[in-house]
Design a protein around this motif. Structure first.
Motif, PDB file in Angstrom:
ATOM      1  N   ALA A 139       0.818  -1.209   0.000  1.00 64.20           N
ATOM      2  CA  ALA A 139       0.000   0.000   0.000  1.00 64.20           C
ATOM      3  C   ALA A 139       0.852   1.260   0.000  1.00 64.20           C
ATOM      4  O   ALA A 139       0.411   2.321  -0.477  1.00 64.20           O
ATOM      5  CB  ALA A 139      -0.936  -0.001   1.206  1.00 64.20           C
ATOM      6  N   LEU A 140       2.066   1.159   0.530  1.00 62.40           N
ATOM      7  CA  LEU A 140       2.959   2.317   0.607  1.00 62.40           C
ATOM      8  C   LEU A 140       3.774   2.527  -0.674  1.00 62.40           C
ATOM      9  O   LEU A 140       4.510   3.524  -0.777  1.00 62.40           O
ATOM     10  CB  LEU A 140       3.901   2.173   1.801  1.00 62.40           C
ATOM     11  N   ALA A 188      13.571   4.643   5.908  1.00 64.45           N
ATOM     12  CA  ALA A 188      13.549   4.528   7.371  1.00 64.45           C
ATOM     13  C   ALA A 188      12.132   4.703   7.907  1.00 64.45           C
ATOM     14  O   ALA A 188      11.711   3.990   8.837  1.00 64.45           O
ATOM     15  CB  ALA A 188      14.484   5.568   7.985  1.00 64.45           C
ATOM     16  N   ASN A 189      11.366   5.641   7.330  1.00 72.42           N
ATOM     17  CA  ASN A 189       9.991   5.861   7.784  1.00 72.42           C
ATOM     18  C   ASN A 189       9.091   4.685   7.413  1.00 72.42           C
ATOM     19  O   ASN A 189       8.184   4.314   8.173  1.00 72.42           O
ATOM     20  CB  ASN A 189       9.440   7.150   7.195  1.00 72.42           C
ATOM     21  N   VAL A 190       9.318   4.102   6.238  1.00 71.92           N
ATOM     22  CA  VAL A 190       8.564   2.906   5.851  1.00 71.92           C
ATOM     23  C   VAL A 190       8.836   1.775   6.841  1.00 71.92           C
ATOM     24  O   VAL A 190       7.915   1.081   7.291  1.00 71.92           O
ATOM     25  CB  VAL A 190       8.936   2.461   4.423  1.00 71.92           C
ATOM     26  N   LEU A 211       9.757   2.056   9.921  1.00 65.03           N
ATOM     27  CA  LEU A 211       9.119   2.380  11.201  1.00 65.03           C
ATOM     28  C   LEU A 211       7.639   2.046  11.174  1.00 65.03           C
ATOM     29  O   LEU A 211       7.092   1.501  12.149  1.00 65.03           O
ATOM     30  CB  LEU A 211       9.320   3.867  11.505  1.00 65.03           C
ATOM     31  N   ILE A 212       6.976   2.373  10.068  1.00 61.09           N
ATOM     32  CA  ILE A 212       5.548   2.053   9.941  1.00 61.09           C
ATOM     33  C   ILE A 212       5.328   0.542  10.034  1.00 61.09           C
ATOM     34  O   ILE A 212       4.407   0.064  10.715  1.00 61.09           O
ATOM     35  CB  ILE A 212       4.997   2.596   8.604  1.00 61.09           C
ATOM     36  N   LEU A 213       6.189  -0.219   9.389  1.00 59.73           N
ATOM     37  CA  LEU A 213       6.059  -1.675   9.407  1.00 59.73           C
ATOM     38  C   LEU A 213       6.315  -2.244  10.807  1.00 59.73           C
ATOM     39  O   LEU A 213       5.677  -3.220  11.219  1.00 59.73           O
ATOM     40  CB  LEU A 213       7.013  -2.298   8.384  1.00 59.73           C
ATOM     41  N   VAL A 214       7.236  -1.647  11.553  1.00 57.76           N
ATOM     42  CA  VAL A 214       7.477  -2.081  12.938  1.00 57.76           C
ATOM     43  C   VAL A 214       6.221  -1.875  13.778  1.00 57.76           C
ATOM     44  O   VAL A 214       5.832  -2.738  14.582  1.00 57.76           O
ATOM     45  CB  VAL A 214       8.671  -1.316  13.554  1.00 57.76           C
ATOM     46  N   VAL A 215       5.577  -0.727  13.601  1.00 54.02           N
ATOM     47  CA  VAL A 215       4.339  -0.448  14.345  1.00 54.02           C
ATOM     48  C   VAL A 215       3.261  -1.474  13.998  1.00 54.02           C
ATOM     49  O   VAL A 215       2.534  -1.959  14.881  1.00 54.02           O
ATOM     50  CB  VAL A 215       3.843   0.983  14.049  1.00 54.02           C
ATOM     51  N   VAL A 216       3.155  -1.829  12.733  1.00 52.97           N
ATOM     52  CA  VAL A 216       2.162  -2.821  12.304  1.00 52.97           C
ATOM     53  C   VAL A 216       2.419  -4.162  12.988  1.00 52.97           C
ATOM     54  O   VAL A 216       1.489  -4.812  13.491  1.00 52.97           O
ATOM     55  CB  VAL A 216       2.186  -2.983  10.766  1.00 52.97           C
ATOM     56  N   VAL A 217       3.683  -4.583  13.022  1.00 51.88           N
ATOM     57  CA  VAL A 217       4.027  -5.856  13.673  1.00 51.88           C
ATOM     58  C   VAL A 217       3.699  -5.804  15.158  1.00 51.88           C
ATOM     59  O   VAL A 217       3.167  -6.771  15.724  1.00 51.88           O
ATOM     60  CB  VAL A 217       5.517  -6.184  13.459  1.00 51.88           C
ATOM     61  N   ALA A 218       3.998  -4.671  15.809  1.00 52.25           N
ATOM     62  CA  ALA A 218       3.708  -4.538  17.239  1.00 52.25           C
ATOM     63  C   ALA A 218       2.212  -4.647  17.512  1.00 52.25           C
ATOM     64  O   ALA A 218       1.789  -5.275  18.488  1.00 52.25           O
ATOM     65  CB  ALA A 218       4.247  -3.206  17.758  1.00 52.25           C
ATOM     66  N   LEU A 219       1.403  -4.051  16.639  1.00 50.45           N
ATOM     67  CA  LEU A 219      -0.053  -4.134  16.815  1.00 50.45           C
ATOM     68  C   LEU A 219      -0.548  -5.563  16.650  1.00 50.45           C
ATOM     69  O   LEU A 219      -1.408  -6.032  17.407  1.00 50.45           O
ATOM     70  CB  LEU A 219      -0.748  -3.216  15.806  1.00 50.45           C
ATOM     71  N   LEU A 220      -0.015  -6.270  15.666  1.00 47.47           N
ATOM     72  CA  LEU A 220      -0.405  -7.664  15.467  1.00 47.47           C
ATOM     73  C   LEU A 220       0.009  -8.524  16.646  1.00 47.47           C
ATOM     74  O   LEU A 220      -0.706  -9.454  17.048  1.00 47.47           O
ATOM     75  CB  LEU A 220       0.231  -8.203  14.180  1.00 47.47           C
ATOM     76  N   ALA A 221       1.185  -8.230  17.223  1.00 42.29           N
ATOM     77  CA  ALA A 221       1.687  -9.020  18.356  1.00 42.29           C
ATOM     78  C   ALA A 221       0.846  -8.810  19.603  1.00 42.29           C
ATOM     79  O   ALA A 221       0.974  -9.561  20.568  1.00 42.29           O
ATOM     80  CB  ALA A 221       3.143  -8.663  18.639  1.00 42.29           C
ATOM     81  N   GLY A 222      -0.037  -7.797  19.567  1.00 41.75           N
ATOM     82  CA  GLY A 222      -0.916  -7.563  20.705  1.00 41.75           C
ATOM     83  C   GLY A 222      -1.885  -8.696  20.966  1.00 41.75           C
ATOM     84  O   GLY A 222      -2.563  -8.705  21.997  1.00 41.75           O
ATOM     85  N   THR A 223      -1.960  -9.671  20.057  1.00 38.01           N
ATOM     86  CA  THR A 223      -2.789 -10.852  20.299  1.00 38.01           C
ATOM     87  C   THR A 223      -2.196 -11.738  21.378  1.00 38.01           C
ATOM     88  O   THR A 223      -2.861 -12.647  21.878  1.00 38.01           O
ATOM     89  CB  THR A 223      -2.945 -11.677  19.019  1.00 38.01           C
ATOM     90  N   GLY A 224      -0.911 -11.513  21.723  1.00 40.41           N
ATOM     91  CA  GLY A 224      -0.262 -12.309  22.756  1.00 40.41           C
ATOM     92  C   GLY A 224       0.375 -13.582  22.266  1.00 40.41           C
ATOM     93  O   GLY A 224       0.787 -14.421  23.050  1.00 40.41           O
ATOM     94  N   ARG A 225       0.498 -13.740  20.943  1.00 45.44           N
ATOM     95  CA  ARG A 225       1.075 -14.957  20.376  1.00 45.44           C
ATOM     96  C   ARG A 225       2.458 -14.649  19.818  1.00 45.44           C
ATOM     97  O   ARG A 225       2.593 -13.927  18.826  1.00 45.44           O
ATOM     98  CB  ARG A 225       0.171 -15.516  19.278  1.00 45.44           C
ATOM     99  N   PRO A 226       3.535 -15.198  20.413  1.00 43.48           N
ATOM    100  CA  PRO A 226       4.900 -14.904  19.954  1.00 43.48           C
ATOM    101  C   PRO A 226       5.136 -15.258  18.495  1.00 43.48           C
ATOM    102  O   PRO A 226       5.871 -14.558  17.796  1.00 43.48           O
ATOM    103  CB  PRO A 226       5.771 -15.762  20.880  1.00 43.48           C
TER     104      PRO A 226
END
Length: 249
Positions: free
Chosen positions: A25-26, A36-38, A40-55
């Motif tokens: 999409a980017l 670098a900004n791309v 960073l955006i992808l890191v944030v996406v991974v962090a949000l997905l990891a919020g499910t609690g599954r390593p």
């Protein structure tokens, strides 16, 4: 298939599809957004997905994000080859940081879930203790314990049989220390759930058997070991009322 398994599969699919989809999409903006900004955006996406609690979701998400960055945002585009040295460093850092941040997010989510689960178990024990202090009728106490056990252990059914019962030892039963035993084996409920078609949870006063709760588990539904220990504690709450009932006879 259980709801837990469906959610796990959905999370695994999302961990692969979503970061790569965001990377795609980017693409129209890659002339306006730095690599670098791309990343960073992808890191944030991974962090949000990891919020499910599954390593594993965090790990897959990090790999997907790194591949999306490599294929879509480094020259030559559409190739795993990276011509620019700075882009190589960014891609490697993206993979490492996304994996670390994702694992931390997943661990934080798991600890929050464990804390909420333990709080709920303490509330169940406290509520049942208050009920026992009120000197309830044995039948009312048993029904209350059955209701709590059914919800706590995600059981299909639960019933109570008073008295000593049959002399044959049950195939599957719960030790007073919270261990689940299936035949000669101690069973890992955290990875395999409760085994068998029916599990016996005995209620004793000293050496005297007052009865047993017969639990029908939901196949494939895993449980934290703490829940089994809480189930033993809840069953013990019925001891006082059942003991008085048998003495009255």
């Amino acid at each position: 298939m259980t709801r837990s398994k469906l959610l796990t599969r959905a999370a695994l699919v999302a961990s692969v599809v979503v970061p790569f989809g965001v990377g795609l999409a980017l693409v129209p903006l890659r002339d306006d957004i730095s690599g670098a900004n791309v990343a960073l955006i992808l890191v944030v996406v991974v962090a949000l997905l990891a919020g499910t609690g599954r390593p594993v979701v965090a790990g897959l998400g990090a790999v997907s994000a790194a591949l999306a960055f490599d294929l879509c945002h480094t020259v030559p585009y559409g190739s795993f080859t990276i011509a620019d040295h700075d882009d190589i460093e960014t891609a490697v850092l993206l993979l490492v940081v996304a994996a670390v941040v994702g694992q931390v997010a997943a661990a934080t989510r798991r600890y929050q879930q464990i804390a909420r689960d333990r709080d709920g178990q303490l509330r169940r024990i406290h509520a049942m203790a208050e009920l026992a202090v009120g000197d309830p009728e044995p039948s009312f106490m048993v029904v209350a314990v059955i209701d709590e056990l059914t919800r706590l252990l995600h059981l299909r059914t639960c019933r109570f049989e008073p008295g000593p019962g049959p002399e044959d030892a049950p195939v599957t039963w719960v030790h007073h220390d919270g261990e689940v035993v299936h035949g000669p084996f101690r069973w890992g409920v955290a990875t395999m759930g409760i085994p068998g078609k029916e599990v016996t949870l005995a209620v004793r006063r000293g050496e005297h058997l007052l009865g047993r709760f017969l639990l029908e588990p939901t196949p494939g539904h895993t449980l934290a070991p703490e829940r089994i220990r809480t189930a033993v504690t809840l069953a013990d709450q019925a001891v006082g009322a059942l003991g008085r009932d048998q003495l009255a006879r």
